[in-house]
Design a protein around this motif. Structure first.
Motif, PDB file in Angstrom:
ATOM      1  N   PHE A  29       0.827  -1.209   0.000  1.00  0.00           N
ATOM      2  CA  PHE A  29       0.000   0.000   0.000  1.00  0.00           C
ATOM      3  C   PHE A  29       0.866   1.266   0.000  1.00  0.00           C
ATOM      4  CE2 PHE A  29      -3.321  -2.941   1.724  1.00  0.00           C
ATOM      5  CZ  PHE A  29      -4.186  -2.801   0.651  1.00  0.00           C
ATOM      6  N   HIS A  30       2.053   1.191   0.576  1.00  0.00           N
ATOM      7  CA  HIS A  30       2.953   2.341   0.502  1.00  0.00           C
ATOM      8  C   HIS A  30       3.392   2.573  -0.945  1.00  0.00           C
ATOM      9  CE1 HIS A  30       6.971   4.427   1.143  1.00  0.00           C
ATOM     10  NE2 HIS A  30       6.080   5.272   1.626  1.00  0.00           N
ATOM     11  N   ALA A  31       3.713   1.507  -1.650  1.00  0.00           N
ATOM     12  CA  ALA A  31       4.089   1.625  -3.065  1.00  0.00           C
ATOM     13  C   ALA A  31       2.922   2.161  -3.889  1.00  0.00           C
ATOM     14  CB  ALA A  31       4.548   0.271  -3.597  1.00  0.00           C
ATOM     15  N   PHE A  32       1.698   1.723  -3.548  1.00  0.00           N
ATOM     16  CA  PHE A  32       0.519   2.229  -4.260  1.00  0.00           C
ATOM     17  C   PHE A  32       0.359   3.727  -4.006  1.00  0.00           C
ATOM     18  CE2 PHE A  32      -3.981   3.298  -4.563  1.00  0.00           C
ATOM     19  CZ  PHE A  32      -4.315   2.767  -5.808  1.00  0.00           C
ATOM     20  N   TYR A  33       0.551   4.145  -2.755  1.00  0.00           N
ATOM     21  CA  TYR A  33       0.474   5.566  -2.407  1.00  0.00           C
ATOM     22  C   TYR A  33       1.480   6.372  -3.230  1.00  0.00           C
ATOM     23  CZ  TYR A  33       1.023   9.806   0.448  1.00  0.00           C
ATOM     24  OH  TYR A  33       1.118  11.107   0.868  1.00  0.00           O
ATOM     25  N   TRP A  52       3.098  10.602   3.409  1.00  0.00           N
ATOM     26  CA  TRP A  52       3.588   9.230   3.533  1.00  0.00           C
ATOM     27  C   TRP A  52       4.703   8.945   2.525  1.00  0.00           C
ATOM     28  CZ3 TRP A  52       0.339   4.182   2.575  1.00  0.00           C
ATOM     29  CH2 TRP A  52       0.902   3.122   3.297  1.00  0.00           C
ATOM     30  N   ILE A  53       5.519   9.936   2.212  1.00  0.00           N
ATOM     31  CA  ILE A  53       6.622   9.726   1.281  1.00  0.00           C
ATOM     32  C   ILE A  53       7.653   8.784   1.870  1.00  0.00           C
ATOM     33  CG2 ILE A  53       8.544  10.833   0.067  1.00  0.00           C
ATOM     34  CD1 ILE A  53       5.824  11.338  -1.184  1.00  0.00           C
ATOM     35  N   SER A  54       8.008   8.994   3.123  1.00  0.00           N
ATOM     36  CA  SER A  54       8.951   8.104   3.795  1.00  0.00           C
ATOM     37  C   SER A  54       8.182   6.986   4.492  1.00  0.00           C
ATOM     38  CB  SER A  54       9.768   8.878   4.821  1.00  0.00           C
ATOM     39  OG  SER A  54       8.965   9.208   5.937  1.00  0.00           O
ATOM     40  N   ASP A 123      -0.151  11.654  16.692  1.00  0.00           N
ATOM     41  CA  ASP A 123      -0.124  12.407  15.434  1.00  0.00           C
ATOM     42  C   ASP A 123      -0.868  11.675  14.314  1.00  0.00           C
ATOM     43  OD1 ASP A 123       1.659  13.966  16.949  1.00  0.00           O
ATOM     44  OD2 ASP A 123       3.323  12.733  16.258  1.00  0.00           O
ATOM     45  N   ILE A 124      -2.105  11.321  14.576  1.00  0.00           N
ATOM     46  CA  ILE A 124      -2.892  10.539  13.628  1.00  0.00           C
ATOM     47  C   ILE A 124      -3.298  11.372  12.411  1.00  0.00           C
ATOM     48  CG2 ILE A 124      -5.166   9.457  13.307  1.00  0.00           C
ATOM     49  CD1 ILE A 124      -4.857   8.277  16.102  1.00  0.00           C
ATOM     50  N   ILE A 125      -3.136  10.780  11.241  1.00  0.00           N
ATOM     51  CA  ILE A 125      -3.566  11.382   9.979  1.00  0.00           C
ATOM     52  C   ILE A 125      -4.550  10.418   9.337  1.00  0.00           C
ATOM     53  CG2 ILE A 125      -2.840  12.275   7.748  1.00  0.00           C
ATOM     54  CD1 ILE A 125       0.011  12.490   8.928  1.00  0.00           C
ATOM     55  N   LEU A 126      -5.798  10.801   9.255  1.00  0.00           N
ATOM     56  CA  LEU A 126      -6.817   9.913   8.710  1.00  0.00           C
ATOM     57  C   LEU A 126      -6.689   9.765   7.202  1.00  0.00           C
ATOM     58  CD1 LEU A 126      -9.919  11.035  10.780  1.00  0.00           C
ATOM     59  CD2 LEU A 126      -8.955   8.730  10.752  1.00  0.00           C
ATOM     60  N   VAL A 127      -6.744   8.522   6.740  1.00  0.00           N
ATOM     61  CA  VAL A 127      -6.766   8.242   5.306  1.00  0.00           C
ATOM     62  C   VAL A 127      -8.211   8.168   4.837  1.00  0.00           C
ATOM     63  CG1 VAL A 127      -6.157   6.575   3.499  1.00  0.00           C
ATOM     64  CG2 VAL A 127      -4.545   7.058   5.363  1.00  0.00           C
ATOM     65  N   THR A 128      -9.036   7.477   5.595  1.00  0.00           N
ATOM     66  CA  THR A 128     -10.459   7.381   5.276  1.00  0.00           C
ATOM     67  C   THR A 128     -11.221   8.525   5.948  1.00  0.00           C
ATOM     68  OG1 THR A 128     -10.737   5.853   7.135  1.00  0.00           O
ATOM     69  CG2 THR A 128     -10.440   4.891   4.945  1.00  0.00           C
ATOM     70  N   VAL A 129     -12.411   8.792   5.444  1.00  0.00           N
ATOM     71  CA  VAL A 129     -13.241   9.860   5.987  1.00  0.00           C
ATOM     72  C   VAL A 129     -14.486   9.295   6.662  1.00  0.00           C
ATOM     73  CG1 VAL A 129     -14.589  11.938   5.446  1.00  0.00           C
ATOM     74  CG2 VAL A 129     -12.435  11.485   4.234  1.00  0.00           C
ATOM     75  N   ASN A 176       0.578  18.172  11.102  1.00  0.00           N
ATOM     76  CA  ASN A 176       0.968  16.755  11.122  1.00  0.00           C
ATOM     77  C   ASN A 176       1.697  16.379   9.848  1.00  0.00           C
ATOM     78  OD1 ASN A 176      -0.127  16.170  13.603  1.00  0.00           O
ATOM     79  ND2 ASN A 176      -2.112  15.595  12.774  1.00  0.00           N
ATOM     80  N   LEU A 177       1.187  16.838   8.709  1.00  0.00           N
ATOM     81  CA  LEU A 177       1.736  16.423   7.429  1.00  0.00           C
ATOM     82  C   LEU A 177       3.141  16.947   7.216  1.00  0.00           C
ATOM     83  CD1 LEU A 177      -1.336  16.968   5.079  1.00  0.00           C
ATOM     84  CD2 LEU A 177      -0.756  14.983   6.460  1.00  0.00           C
ATOM     85  N   PHE A 178       3.402  18.157   7.687  1.00  0.00           N
ATOM     86  CA  PHE A 178       4.669  18.796   7.362  1.00  0.00           C
ATOM     87  C   PHE A 178       5.716  18.656   8.452  1.00  0.00           C
ATOM     88  CE2 PHE A 178       1.529  20.882   4.760  1.00  0.00           C
ATOM     89  CZ  PHE A 178       2.142  20.816   3.529  1.00  0.00           C
ATOM     90  N   PHE A 179       5.304  18.816   9.687  1.00  0.00           N
ATOM     91  CA  PHE A 179       6.295  18.860  10.744  1.00  0.00           C
ATOM     92  C   PHE A 179       6.490  17.517  11.438  1.00  0.00           C
ATOM     93  CE2 PHE A 179       7.457  23.268  11.201  1.00  0.00           C
ATOM     94  CZ  PHE A 179       6.544  23.864  10.364  1.00  0.00           C
ATOM     95  N   LEU A 180       5.443  16.948  11.954  1.00  0.00           N
ATOM     96  CA  LEU A 180       5.592  15.764  12.785  1.00  0.00           C
ATOM     97  C   LEU A 180       6.108  14.579  11.995  1.00  0.00           C
ATOM     98  CD1 LEU A 180       2.362  16.214  14.880  1.00  0.00           C
ATOM     99  CD2 LEU A 180       4.689  16.891  15.435  1.00  0.00           C
ATOM    100  N   ASN A 181       5.776  14.545  10.714  1.00  0.00           N
ATOM    101  CA  ASN A 181       6.256  13.446   9.868  1.00  0.00           C
ATOM    102  C   ASN A 181       7.604  13.772   9.257  1.00  0.00           C
ATOM    103  OD1 ASN A 181       6.534  11.266   8.179  1.00  0.00           O
ATOM    104  ND2 ASN A 181       5.240  12.131   6.590  1.00  0.00           N
ATOM    105  N   LYS A 182       7.668  14.814   8.444  1.00  0.00           N
ATOM    106  CA  LYS A 182       8.892  15.077   7.679  1.00  0.00           C
ATOM    107  C   LYS A 182      10.036  15.594   8.534  1.00  0.00           C
ATOM    108  CE  LYS A 182      10.727  17.650   3.742  1.00  0.00           C
ATOM    109  NZ  LYS A 182      11.459  16.494   3.206  1.00  0.00           N
ATOM    110  N   PHE A 183       9.768  16.595   9.385  1.00  0.00           N
ATOM    111  CA  PHE A 183      10.853  17.256  10.087  1.00  0.00           C
ATOM    112  C   PHE A 183      11.046  16.768  11.524  1.00  0.00           C
ATOM    113  CE2 PHE A 183       9.311  20.381   6.898  1.00  0.00           C
ATOM    114  CZ  PHE A 183      10.419  20.307   6.072  1.00  0.00           C
TER     115      PHE A 183
END
Length: 325
Positions: A29-33, A52-54, A123-129, A176-183
């Motif tokens: 699923f990461h490769a699909f993303y 979810w790049i990394s 730091d949850i990031i929802l994929v589904t709504v 969450n998308l920019f700081f907690l994950n990437k940086f």
């Protein structure tokens, strides 16, 4: 890479998977993303708009019940406790709380689970709504793929203004998308554990989330200097620094410190960070490009890993040595 049939079979027994099988699903699923991110055409310099790049996030699937729609599944990303993420699964179909059973919102479900201590993810990031119905004739694999594709689209459209480097509204970003994950700034502030440093990071967060690159760069310059000073303090080597020690003084101190292995490449990198800060702070009279601020953010992370963490380990060893005498 596993074929579609293999993935569907694994999903059909998701509650009984071995660790290697969980990793197989995660990697698929990461490769699909990543394939969907590639379809957006966003260049390498701006890929951090995607969360979810990394592989530093876990992918979690939860099963719940809904009073009207029966059993449904939700998917979210969260910070991994390990160096690399994996797939996790939780079954909450036995929960009988009325509010939980009657909401279709995944956001509300996750809030409820967190409030009850049933999940402890950070730091949850929802994929589904609104969850995924198990009645879909295409199977769970197709459902998850569809949700991931929609998730990528939401991330893209949420940040499309930022891609053209224009002023942004305050709600254009999710930290969450920019700081907690990437940086990894949450981890950094936790480990540094200095109130003033944490406040400086908070100012950076405010400015970055508002798309105010000029203010971000100014705050980051101060933060970088402070982090280097804290590293030197762990080595008990802050004599003569003064209150407003700049790049030249700090680098001179680091160069002379026998505990710091400051090679030419590292020194050049740190100088480049200060030069970037100065360019933005003193010579740019408008909105600066996000790439310059990201360079500074990556610099904070690099200095933290390369210089602060070894200094902290040194200070801990020194303290233990003193206590044992």
């Amino acid at each position: 890479m596993a074929n579609a049939e293999d993935i569907e079979k694994l999903l059909n027994r998701i509650d009984k998977l071995s660790d290697p099988e969980k990793q197989q699903l995660y990697d698929y699923f990461h490769a699909f993303y990543l394939s969907k991110v590639q379809e957006t055409g966003v260049d390498q310099d701006n890929l951090d708009i995607f969360s979810w790049i990394s592989t530093g996030l876990d992918l979690t699937i939860i099963s719940t019940k809904n009073k009207f729609f029966g059993q449904i599944k939700a998917v979210y990303l969260s910070s991994s406790e390990q160096e690399a993420g994996t797939l996790r699964y939780h079954d909450f179909t036995s929960v009988q709380d009325y509010a939980f059973l009657t909401t279709q919102s995944d956001n509300e479900k996750v809030k409820w689970l967190l409030s009850k201590g049933k999940i402890q993810n950070k730091d949850i990031i929802l994929v589904t709504v609104n969850g995924m119905s198990l009645e879909n004739i295409g199977g769970l694999k197709k459902e998850i793929e569809g949700e991931i594709e929609s998730f990528v689209e939401r991330e893209f459209h949420k940040s499309i203004k930022q891609l053209s480097i224009t002023p942004l509204s305050d709600d254009a970003f999710n930290k969450n998308l920019f700081f907690l994950n990437k940086f990894q700034l949450a981890d950094i502030t936790h480990d540094v554990d200095d109130p003033e440093f944490t406040e400086e990071i908070s100012e950076v967060l405010f400015a970055y989330n508002a798309g105010k690159w000029f203010l971000s760069a100014c705050a980051l310059g101060t933060t970088l200097e402070h982090l280097l000073i804290l590293a030197l303090r762990n080595y008990q080597d802050i004599q003569g620094l003064g209150k407003d020690a700049g790049a030249a003084v700090l680098l001179s101190k680091m160069r002379k410190n026998t505990h710091i292995n400051l090679d030419v490449t590292q020194e050049r990198f740190i100088r480049q960070l200060f030069e970037t800060r100065n360019t933005v702070s003193h010579y740019n009279d408008g909105w600066t490009g996000k790439g310059q601020v990201d360079l500074l953010l990556n610099g904070i992370r690099s200095v933290y890993k390369t210089h602060y963490l070894p200094s902290k380990e040194f200070a801990i060893r020194q303290k233990h040595s003193s206590n044992s005498q």
